[in-house]
Motif scaffolding. Structure first.
Motif, PDB file in Angstrom:
ATOM      1  N   PRO A  11      47.920  -5.184  68.620  1.00 35.91           N
ATOM      2  CA  PRO A  11      48.614  -4.019  68.992  1.00 35.91           C
ATOM      3  C   PRO A  11      47.519  -2.572  68.688  1.00 35.91           C
ATOM      4  CG  PRO A  11      49.119  -4.559  66.366  1.00 35.91           C
ATOM      5  CD  PRO A  11      48.498  -5.813  67.240  1.00 35.91           C
ATOM      6  N   ALA A  12      47.843  -1.758  69.662  1.00 34.53           N
ATOM      7  CA  ALA A  12      47.103  -0.628  69.715  1.00 34.53           C
ATOM      8  C   ALA A  12      47.656   0.424  68.630  1.00 34.53           C
ATOM      9  CB  ALA A  12      47.165   0.115  71.313  1.00 34.53           C
ATOM     10  N   ARG A  13      46.572   1.309  68.314  1.00 36.95           N
ATOM     11  CA  ARG A  13      47.015   2.301  67.239  1.00 36.95           C
ATOM     12  C   ARG A  13      47.655   3.354  68.134  1.00 36.95           C
ATOM     13  NH1 ARG A  13      41.820   0.893  65.430  1.00 36.95           N
ATOM     14  NH2 ARG A  13      41.129   2.271  67.017  1.00 36.95           N
ATOM     15  N   PRO A  14      48.446   4.359  67.406  1.00 35.21           N
ATOM     16  CA  PRO A  14      48.734   5.527  67.928  1.00 35.21           C
ATOM     17  C   PRO A  14      47.634   6.368  67.902  1.00 35.21           C
ATOM     18  CG  PRO A  14      50.467   4.809  66.425  1.00 35.21           C
ATOM     19  CD  PRO A  14      49.366   3.772  66.475  1.00 35.21           C
ATOM     20  N   THR A  15      47.708   7.422  68.936  1.00 37.46           N
ATOM     21  CA  THR A  15      46.594   8.295  68.857  1.00 37.46           C
ATOM     22  C   THR A  15      46.494   9.113  67.532  1.00 37.46           C
ATOM     23  OG1 THR A  15      46.917   8.571  71.282  1.00 37.46           O
ATOM     24  CG2 THR A  15      45.529  10.424  70.296  1.00 37.46           C
ATOM     25  N   ASP A  16      45.280   9.082  66.970  1.00 32.83           N
ATOM     26  CA  ASP A  16      44.792   9.727  65.855  1.00 32.83           C
ATOM     27  C   ASP A  16      45.462   9.284  64.779  1.00 32.83           C
ATOM     28  OD1 ASP A  16      43.373  11.549  67.459  1.00 32.83           O
ATOM     29  OD2 ASP A  16      44.971  12.867  67.884  1.00 32.83           O
ATOM     30  N   ALA A  17      46.134   8.072  64.719  1.00 32.29           N
ATOM     31  CA  ALA A  17      46.841   7.462  63.496  1.00 32.29           C
ATOM     32  C   ALA A  17      45.733   6.654  62.549  1.00 32.29           C
ATOM     33  CB  ALA A  17      47.888   6.508  63.878  1.00 32.29           C
ATOM     34  N   GLY A  18      44.630   6.701  62.830  1.00 29.34           N
ATOM     35  CA  GLY A  18      43.622   5.995  62.223  1.00 29.34           C
ATOM     36  C   GLY A  18      44.008   4.662  62.079  1.00 29.34           C
ATOM     37  N   PRO A  19      43.190   3.482  61.260  1.00 23.47           N
ATOM     38  CA  PRO A  19      43.174   2.317  61.283  1.00 23.47           C
ATOM     39  C   PRO A  19      44.645   1.769  61.021  1.00 23.47           C
ATOM     40  CG  PRO A  19      41.676   2.983  59.876  1.00 23.47           C
ATOM     41  CD  PRO A  19      42.312   4.154  60.174  1.00 23.47           C
ATOM     42  N   LEU A  20      44.904   0.641  61.603  1.00 25.71           N
ATOM     43  CA  LEU A  20      46.318  -0.057  61.518  1.00 25.71           C
ATOM     44  C   LEU A  20      46.380  -0.557  60.069  1.00 25.71           C
ATOM     45  CD1 LEU A  20      47.211  -2.054  64.642  1.00 25.71           C
ATOM     46  CD2 LEU A  20      47.921   0.405  64.059  1.00 25.71           C
ATOM     47  N   VAL A  63      60.678 -14.391  55.476  1.00 28.66           N
ATOM     48  CA  VAL A  63      59.865 -13.149  55.275  1.00 28.66           C
ATOM     49  C   VAL A  63      59.591 -12.805  56.855  1.00 28.66           C
ATOM     50  CG1 VAL A  63      57.779 -12.375  54.600  1.00 28.66           C
ATOM     51  CG2 VAL A  63      58.709 -13.752  53.141  1.00 28.66           C
ATOM     52  N   ALA A  64      59.174 -13.513  57.780  1.00 27.64           N
ATOM     53  CA  ALA A  64      58.876 -13.310  59.112  1.00 27.64           C
ATOM     54  C   ALA A  64      60.082 -12.578  59.561  1.00 27.64           C
ATOM     55  CB  ALA A  64      58.460 -14.360  59.802  1.00 27.64           C
ATOM     56  N   ASP A  65      61.252 -13.300  59.492  1.00 28.02           N
ATOM     57  CA  ASP A  65      62.598 -12.812  59.993  1.00 28.02           C
ATOM     58  C   ASP A  65      62.954 -11.357  59.606  1.00 28.02           C
ATOM     59  OD1 ASP A  65      62.907 -15.047  61.766  1.00 28.02           O
ATOM     60  OD2 ASP A  65      64.374 -16.169  60.297  1.00 28.02           O
ATOM     61  N   ALA A  66      62.623 -10.936  58.437  1.00 36.99           N
ATOM     62  CA  ALA A  66      63.111  -9.890  57.621  1.00 36.99           C
ATOM     63  C   ALA A  66      62.475  -8.526  58.509  1.00 36.99           C
ATOM     64  CB  ALA A  66      62.765  -9.825  56.212  1.00 36.99           C
ATOM     65  N   VAL A  67      61.358  -8.960  59.253  1.00 34.55           N
ATOM     66  CA  VAL A  67      60.571  -7.809  59.623  1.00 34.55           C
ATOM     67  C   VAL A  67      60.308  -7.863  61.365  1.00 34.55           C
ATOM     68  CG1 VAL A  67      59.522  -7.008  57.509  1.00 34.55           C
ATOM     69  CG2 VAL A  67      58.407  -8.639  58.914  1.00 34.55           C
ATOM     70  N   ARG A  68      60.714  -8.996  61.633  1.00 34.25           N
ATOM     71  CA  ARG A  68      60.550  -9.414  63.143  1.00 34.25           C
ATOM     72  C   ARG A  68      61.029  -8.065  64.063  1.00 34.25           C
ATOM     73  NH1 ARG A  68      59.211 -13.991  64.356  1.00 34.25           N
ATOM     74  NH2 ARG A  68      60.396 -14.920  62.815  1.00 34.25           N
ATOM     75  N   GLY A  69      60.011  -7.606  64.923  1.00 37.00           N
ATOM     76  CA  GLY A  69      60.425  -6.458  65.833  1.00 37.00           C
ATOM     77  C   GLY A  69      60.141  -5.332  65.097  1.00 37.00           C
ATOM     78  N   THR A  70      60.025  -5.183  63.778  1.00 37.26           N
ATOM     79  CA  THR A  70      59.309  -3.899  63.194  1.00 37.26           C
ATOM     80  C   THR A  70      57.965  -3.922  62.524  1.00 37.26           C
ATOM     81  OG1 THR A  70      60.188  -4.642  60.993  1.00 37.26           O
ATOM     82  CG2 THR A  70      61.635  -3.624  62.542  1.00 37.26           C
ATOM     83  N   ALA A  71      57.193  -5.047  62.734  1.00 35.44           N
ATOM     84  CA  ALA A  71      56.029  -5.290  62.418  1.00 35.44           C
ATOM     85  C   ALA A  71      55.505  -6.338  63.082  1.00 35.44           C
ATOM     86  CB  ALA A  71      55.706  -5.084  60.781  1.00 35.44           C
ATOM     87  N   THR A  72      53.915  -6.470  63.186  1.00 35.93           N
ATOM     88  CA  THR A  72      53.451  -7.822  63.653  1.00 35.93           C
ATOM     89  C   THR A  72      53.253  -8.587  62.568  1.00 35.93           C
ATOM     90  OG1 THR A  72      52.104  -6.423  65.259  1.00 35.93           O
ATOM     91  CG2 THR A  72      51.187  -8.445  64.558  1.00 35.93           C
ATOM     92  N   VAL A  73      53.840  -9.884  62.786  1.00 29.62           N
ATOM     93  CA  VAL A  73      53.627 -10.823  61.509  1.00 29.62           C
ATOM     94  C   VAL A  73      52.665 -11.747  61.730  1.00 29.62           C
ATOM     95  CG1 VAL A  73      55.006 -12.732  60.623  1.00 29.62           C
ATOM     96  CG2 VAL A  73      56.218 -10.773  61.165  1.00 29.62           C
ATOM     97  N   VAL A  74      51.728 -11.790  60.879  1.00 27.66           N
ATOM     98  CA  VAL A  74      50.400 -12.595  60.868  1.00 27.66           C
ATOM     99  C   VAL A  74      50.552 -13.680  59.902  1.00 27.66           C
ATOM    100  CG1 VAL A  74      47.999 -12.249  60.719  1.00 27.66           C
ATOM    101  CG2 VAL A  74      49.269 -10.491  61.639  1.00 27.66           C
ATOM    102  N   ALA A  75      50.472 -14.930  60.344  1.00 26.48           N
ATOM    103  CA  ALA A  75      50.449 -16.204  59.707  1.00 26.48           C
ATOM    104  C   ALA A  75      48.902 -16.371  59.213  1.00 26.48           C
ATOM    105  CB  ALA A  75      51.199 -17.242  60.327  1.00 26.48           C
ATOM    106  N   LEU A  76      48.797 -16.718  58.041  1.00 21.83           N
ATOM    107  CA  LEU A  76      47.224 -17.009  57.345  1.00 21.83           C
ATOM    108  C   LEU A  76      47.222 -18.352  57.262  1.00 21.83           C
ATOM    109  CD1 LEU A  76      45.134 -14.717  55.139  1.00 21.83           C
ATOM    110  CD2 LEU A  76      45.479 -17.196  54.620  1.00 21.83           C
ATOM    111  N   VAL A  77      46.530 -19.049  57.613  1.00 24.70           N
ATOM    112  CA  VAL A  77      46.280 -20.442  57.024  1.00 24.70           C
ATOM    113  C   VAL A  77      44.651 -20.720  56.959  1.00 24.70           C
ATOM    114  CG1 VAL A  77      48.213 -21.375  58.581  1.00 24.70           C
ATOM    115  CG2 VAL A  77      45.853 -21.104  59.455  1.00 24.70           C
TER     116      VAL A  77
END
Length: 225
Positions: A11-20, A63-77
């Protein structure tokens, strides 16, 4: 110094929003929703049994379903085989993968193509020499402290590395900064290294559980920086 651009597929950052902001190691749906409410852009779920934040497939999906569509879900392995990742992607349906093992550049490329997802690759950093491998990976870099010598799992274990070594990194290369970040240190980190994103786990926990007040303070510190 300008902030690093968004890498391909992320995802891109909104202008002037700083790091994600990525809050990793969410273990409950309510805490994942709280992380997003606090302003997190990316939510991390861990599927690696040695980790105290490990989630089985059903819990990862919840957990993923709880925020799907409102944040990027990243699976760590960590060094997961194809069958493990196939099952995780099918059940939890993450938006991206984060690889924290000894995955080679070829393995990273294979997984990106196999799953059609953007991939992040963690590199342990102690000195500038540790950044030599960065150019070989076609992935978002996650720069973390090297684990202690007696560690039973990868990652920086909440330790900070010397950010000055990142002067050796190509300034056009976007990366996610991890390792020892918390609400008190993250503003300095953003001002010093200007990352694409910051990644926190233990730094916003109390007794290994995500602390809503600390998550809110962390995001606020990033935005203020």
């Amino acid at each position: 110094m300008s902030l690093a651009p968004a890498p391909r597929g992320w995802p891109a950052r909104p202008t002037d929003a700083g790091p994600l902001v990525k809050i990793c190691g969410l273990t409950r749906p309510d805490l994942a929703r709280a992380a997003v409410a606090a302003g997190a852009d990316l939510v991390g779920i861990v599927h690696f049994p040695p980790s105290p934040r490990h989630l089985d497939l059903d819990a990862a999906a919840a957990v993923a379903d709880a925020v799907r569509g409102t944040a990027t879900v990243v699976a760590l392995v960590v060094d997961a085989d194809d069958a493990t990742l196939d099952a995780l992607v099918a059940r939890a349906r993450p938006d991206a993968l984060q690889l924290h093992g000894k995955e080679t550049p070829e393995r990273v490329a294979h997984l990106a193509a196999r799953h059609g997802l953007p991939v992040a690759k963690a590199l342990g950093v102690a000195t500038a020499a540790d950044l030599a491998a960065a150019a070989r990976y076609d992935a978002l870099l996650v720069l973390d402290a090297k684990p202690p010598k007696d560690a039973d799992r990868p990652g920086g274990h909440g330790q900070r590395f010397d950010w000055r070594v990142l002067d050796a990194l190509d300034p056009a290369r976007p990366f996610m900064l991890s390792g020892g970040l918390d609400p008190e240190s993250v503003a300095e980190a953003v001002a010093t290294v200007r990352p694409y994103a910051v990644d926190v786990s233990s730094g916003v926990e109390t007794n290994r559980i995500k602390d809503i007040a600390k998550m809110s303070a962390f995001v606020a510190a990033v935005r203020a920086a």
